[in-house]
Design a protein around this motif. Structure first.
Motif, PDB file in Angstrom:
ATOM      1  N   LEU A  87       0.856  -1.179   0.000  1.00 51.91           N
ATOM      2  CA  LEU A  87       0.000   0.000   0.000  1.00 51.91           C
ATOM      3  C   LEU A  87       0.894   1.230   0.000  1.00 51.91           C
ATOM      4  N   SER A  88       0.874   1.973  -1.076  1.00 54.11           N
ATOM      5  CA  SER A  88       1.689   3.190  -1.178  1.00 54.11           C
ATOM      6  C   SER A  88       1.051   4.328  -0.395  1.00 54.11           C
ATOM      7  N   CYS A  89       1.842   5.357  -0.139  1.00 46.88           N
ATOM      8  CA  CYS A  89       1.348   6.545   0.563  1.00 46.88           C
ATOM      9  C   CYS A  89       0.206   7.186  -0.220  1.00 46.88           C
ATOM     10  N   ASN A  90       0.326   7.205  -1.532  1.00 50.27           N
ATOM     11  CA  ASN A  90      -0.688   7.820  -2.387  1.00 50.27           C
ATOM     12  C   ASN A  90      -2.010   7.057  -2.321  1.00 50.27           C
ATOM     13  N   SER A  91      -1.937   5.717  -2.422  1.00 51.12           N
ATOM     14  CA  SER A  91      -3.167   4.918  -2.375  1.00 51.12           C
ATOM     15  C   SER A  91      -3.792   4.955  -0.987  1.00 51.12           C
ATOM     16  N   LEU A  92      -2.958   5.028   0.054  1.00 51.71           N
ATOM     17  CA  LEU A  92      -3.470   5.187   1.409  1.00 51.71           C
ATOM     18  C   LEU A  92      -4.297   6.463   1.518  1.00 51.71           C
ATOM     19  N   ALA A  93      -3.785   7.562   0.966  1.00 51.90           N
ATOM     20  CA  ALA A  93      -4.513   8.835   1.015  1.00 51.90           C
ATOM     21  C   ALA A  93      -5.843   8.732   0.270  1.00 51.90           C
ATOM     22  N   LYS A  94      -5.843   7.996  -0.845  1.00 51.03           N
ATOM     23  CA  LYS A  94      -7.093   7.813  -1.596  1.00 51.03           C
ATOM     24  C   LYS A  94      -8.108   7.026  -0.774  1.00 51.03           C
ATOM     25  N   MET A  95      -7.653   5.978  -0.087  1.00 49.82           N
ATOM     26  CA  MET A  95      -8.552   5.189   0.755  1.00 49.82           C
ATOM     27  C   MET A  95      -9.149   6.045   1.853  1.00 49.82           C
ATOM     28  N   ALA A  97      -9.581   9.251   1.896  1.00 50.31           N
ATOM     29  CA  ALA A  97     -10.447  10.316   1.377  1.00 50.31           C
ATOM     30  C   ALA A  97     -11.633   9.787   0.580  1.00 50.31           C
ATOM     31  N   GLY A  98     -11.642   8.477   0.284  1.00 48.81           N
ATOM     32  CA  GLY A  98     -12.734   7.914  -0.498  1.00 48.81           C
ATOM     33  C   GLY A  98     -12.653   8.231  -1.981  1.00 48.81           C
ATOM     34  N   LEU A 109     -13.895   0.468  -2.349  1.00 47.51           N
ATOM     35  CA  LEU A 109     -15.037   1.219  -1.834  1.00 47.51           C
ATOM     36  C   LEU A 109     -16.332   0.416  -1.869  1.00 47.51           C
ATOM     37  N   SER A 110     -16.383  -0.638  -2.691  1.00 46.30           N
ATOM     38  CA  SER A 110     -17.601  -1.452  -2.776  1.00 46.30           C
ATOM     39  C   SER A 110     -17.432  -2.828  -2.136  1.00 46.30           C
ATOM     40  N   ALA A 111     -16.268  -3.106  -1.547  1.00 45.80           N
ATOM     41  CA  ALA A 111     -16.004  -4.429  -0.975  1.00 45.80           C
ATOM     42  C   ALA A 111     -16.842  -4.669   0.274  1.00 45.80           C
ATOM     43  N   ASN A 134      -4.080   9.302   8.173  1.00 40.12           N
ATOM     44  CA  ASN A 134      -4.741   8.449   7.185  1.00 40.12           C
ATOM     45  C   ASN A 134      -4.805   7.002   7.648  1.00 40.12           C
ATOM     46  N   ILE A 135      -3.740   6.527   8.301  1.00 39.41           N
ATOM     47  CA  ILE A 135      -3.761   5.165   8.841  1.00 39.41           C
ATOM     48  C   ILE A 135      -4.871   5.031   9.884  1.00 39.41           C
ATOM     49  N   ASN A 136      -4.984   6.020  10.758  1.00 39.93           N
ATOM     50  CA  ASN A 136      -6.041   5.983  11.775  1.00 39.93           C
ATOM     51  C   ASN A 136      -7.427   6.031  11.142  1.00 39.93           C
ATOM     52  N   LYS A 137      -7.550   6.801  10.072  1.00 37.79           N
ATOM     53  CA  LYS A 137      -8.855   6.895   9.394  1.00 37.79           C
ATOM     54  C   LYS A 137      -9.280   5.553   8.821  1.00 37.79           C
ATOM     55  N   ILE A 138      -8.364   4.880   8.102  1.00 33.48           N
ATOM     56  CA  ILE A 138      -8.772   3.618   7.478  1.00 33.48           C
ATOM     57  C   ILE A 138      -8.995   2.544   8.532  1.00 33.48           C
ATOM     58  N   ARG A 139      -8.297   2.660   9.676  1.00 37.22           N
ATOM     59  CA  ARG A 139      -8.589   1.735  10.784  1.00 37.22           C
ATOM     60  C   ARG A 139      -9.987   1.994  11.322  1.00 37.22           C
ATOM     61  N   ASP A 140     -10.348   3.275  11.463  1.00 34.32           N
ATOM     62  CA  ASP A 140     -11.686   3.620  11.930  1.00 34.32           C
ATOM     63  C   ASP A 140     -12.758   3.102  10.981  1.00 34.32           C
ATOM     64  N   PHE A 141     -12.418   2.984   9.698  1.00 33.08           N
ATOM     65  CA  PHE A 141     -13.366   2.447   8.719  1.00 33.08           C
ATOM     66  C   PHE A 141     -13.547   0.938   8.874  1.00 33.08           C
ATOM     67  N   GLY A 142     -12.729   0.308   9.723  1.00 34.38           N
ATOM     68  CA  GLY A 142     -12.827  -1.138   9.924  1.00 34.38           C
ATOM     69  C   GLY A 142     -11.742  -1.936   9.239  1.00 34.38           C
ATOM     70  N   ASN A 143     -10.828  -1.261   8.537  1.00 36.47           N
ATOM     71  CA  ASN A 143      -9.735  -1.963   7.877  1.00 36.47           C
ATOM     72  C   ASN A 143      -8.651  -2.338   8.883  1.00 36.47           C
ATOM     73  N   GLN A 144      -7.872  -3.367   8.550  1.00 39.05           N
ATOM     74  CA  GLN A 144      -6.766  -3.780   9.404  1.00 39.05           C
ATOM     75  C   GLN A 144      -5.441  -3.454   8.719  1.00 39.05           C
ATOM     76  N   VAL A 145      -4.419  -3.239   9.534  1.00 42.71           N
ATOM     77  CA  VAL A 145      -3.117  -2.827   9.019  1.00 42.71           C
ATOM     78  C   VAL A 145      -2.049  -3.798   9.507  1.00 42.71           C
ATOM     79  N   ILE A 146      -1.341  -4.427   8.575  1.00 43.82           N
ATOM     80  CA  ILE A 146      -0.217  -5.282   8.926  1.00 43.82           C
ATOM     81  C   ILE A 146       0.968  -4.378   9.270  1.00 43.82           C
TER      82      ILE A 146
END
Length: 396
Positions: A87-95, A97-98, A109-111, A134-146
């Motif tokens: 996961l690149s920094c750029n794609s993380l920012a996209k996740m 921000a939606g 976004l549809s998974a 951004n990492i905290n945001k995607i975690r709040d969305f329910g995603n997990q981070v290795i």
């Protein structure tokens, strides 16, 4: 553990993509079915032909090809888990921000399946405040981070930000699918958020609870395979669609809902910040500002944890929370005993990074035998995992 599992692998533009053919080989060797999505920038680092050959599936990249549409909705529904690595920094920012400007983001976004990411970037980028946010945001969305590794980076420097090795990612997935069945068949009740005690149609007595901790706990239970009911007070926190939610406003509403759900629950975690007092009289009209002083008569609310402790049956496990400012351990142990709980999670407002509104928390857990389980300050997602792990250990 990965035999027959369907893994949707997203590859983004990072030098760490050179490791992905190894990852695909390991997944296939373990019996997983793998489909790969490659972002346009990722093609600069790894060949689509290589990935399609190893996965035995076409490596997808475009939303449409030769007048044929790549069904991003069905891809997200096909998978048992979606893994984005690197996961690149750029794609993380996209996740965070939606944004949806390529096939991978459309699928993400549809998974409807769980999503896990393995970040890869230089240390300065990894530690930048915007990346941490951004990492905290995607975690709040329910995603997990290795977790990232600490080692040699593409810049020639050494530090944090290196993508986890393919073998470590496979081990993480093994643990994920094992954990996903730990509480299968168990019914779990979680309360979260504040309560609002009405004074009149526009005013209320409340507190600063955001509901983040309780929602994180509910989400962690769901990841472990439990059937989860979340009773949620007024909160703006996003809750995954696969968790049953009962929305409430007042302490009385939360009491009624909790009593009803607890009857069939195996585990109950009372993490909500329920008001201790509520107005005796509620005005039907907005109270006008007419005098220099104004008094409200209050009465005690029903004690949800105490009531559930009194009616708890054999085989039920009850968890309470204690938020204290002084004599923390003494009050937590007293609450554990007085409320007939099986476990108390203590927060101290004197600890940095703990309490209402933070993305982090610091807890101490006391069990029925008054054993003390200490934990460091962590993200609320990680704290939720610590709480659920301790419950599983004690409940078994």
């Amino acid at each position: 553990m990965l035999q027959g599992k369907k893994i949707l692998l997203g590859v983004t533009g990072s030098i760490a993509a050179y490791k992905i053919p190894i990852l695909v080989r390991l997944l296939i060797k373990q019996g997983a079915e793998v489909k790969v999505i490659v972002t346009p920038s990722a093609k600069n680092f790894v060949s689509s032909l290589t990935l399609s050959t190893l996965s035995k599936q076409p490596a997808l990249s475009d939303l449409e090809t030769n007048d044929s549409w790549a069904n991003h909705v069905m891809l997200g529904r096909w998978a048992d888990i979606m893994l984005i690595a690197p996961l690149s920094c750029n794609s993380l920012a996209k996740m965070a921000a939606g944004l949806c400007d390529n096939l991978l983001m459309a699928v993400y976004l549809s998974a409807t399946c769980p999503v896990v990411v393995a970040p890869a970037m230089d240390e300065d980028m990894w530690l930048h405040p915007s990346t941490r946010s951004n990492i905290n945001k995607i975690r709040d969305f329910g995603n997990q981070v290795i977790p990232v590794d600490n080692g040699e980076l593409a810049s020639g420097l050494s530090g944090e930000g290196r993508m986890a090795e393919p073998e470590a990612i496979v081990a993480w997935l093994d643990d994920f699918f094992f954990n996903a069945n730990q509480l299968k068949g168990k019914k779990v009740l979680v309360t979260a958020g504040p309560t609002y005690e009405a004074i009149d149609p526009v005013r209320f007595i409340g507190n600063h609870s955001s509901g983040k901790m309780g929602v994180a706990i509910a989400n962690e239970f769901k990841k472990r395979g439990a059937e989860v009911t979340l009773i949620l007070g007024p909160s703006q926190i996003m809750v995954p669609d696969n968790i049953r939610i009962i929305h409430v406003q007042s302490a009385d509403e939360m009491f009624s809902a909790a009593v009803n759900v607890f009857e069939s629950a195996d585990i109950a975690v009372m993490s909500a910040a329920v008001a201790d007092y509520t107005p005796v009289n509620i005005s039907n009209e907005k109270i006008k500002k007419q005098t220099d002083s104004f008094s409200i008569e209050l009465k005690k609310t029903k004690d949800i944890l105490k009531y559930l402790g009194e009616c708890k049956k054999a085989g039920q496990f009850l968890v309470g929370f204690a938020l204290e400012t002084t004599n923390e351990k003494e009050y937590a142990l007293k609450k554990l005993k007085d409320k007939n709980a099986d476990m108390i999670v203590l927060n101290s407002l004197r600890d940095n990074g703990a309490g209402f509104g933070h993305d982090t928390n610091k807890i101490t857990i006391f069990d029925k035998q008054e054993n003390e389980h200490l934990f460091e300050t962590k993200s609320k997602t990680e704290v939720a995992a610590d709480i659920v792990n301790t419950i599983i250990q004690l409940y078994a």
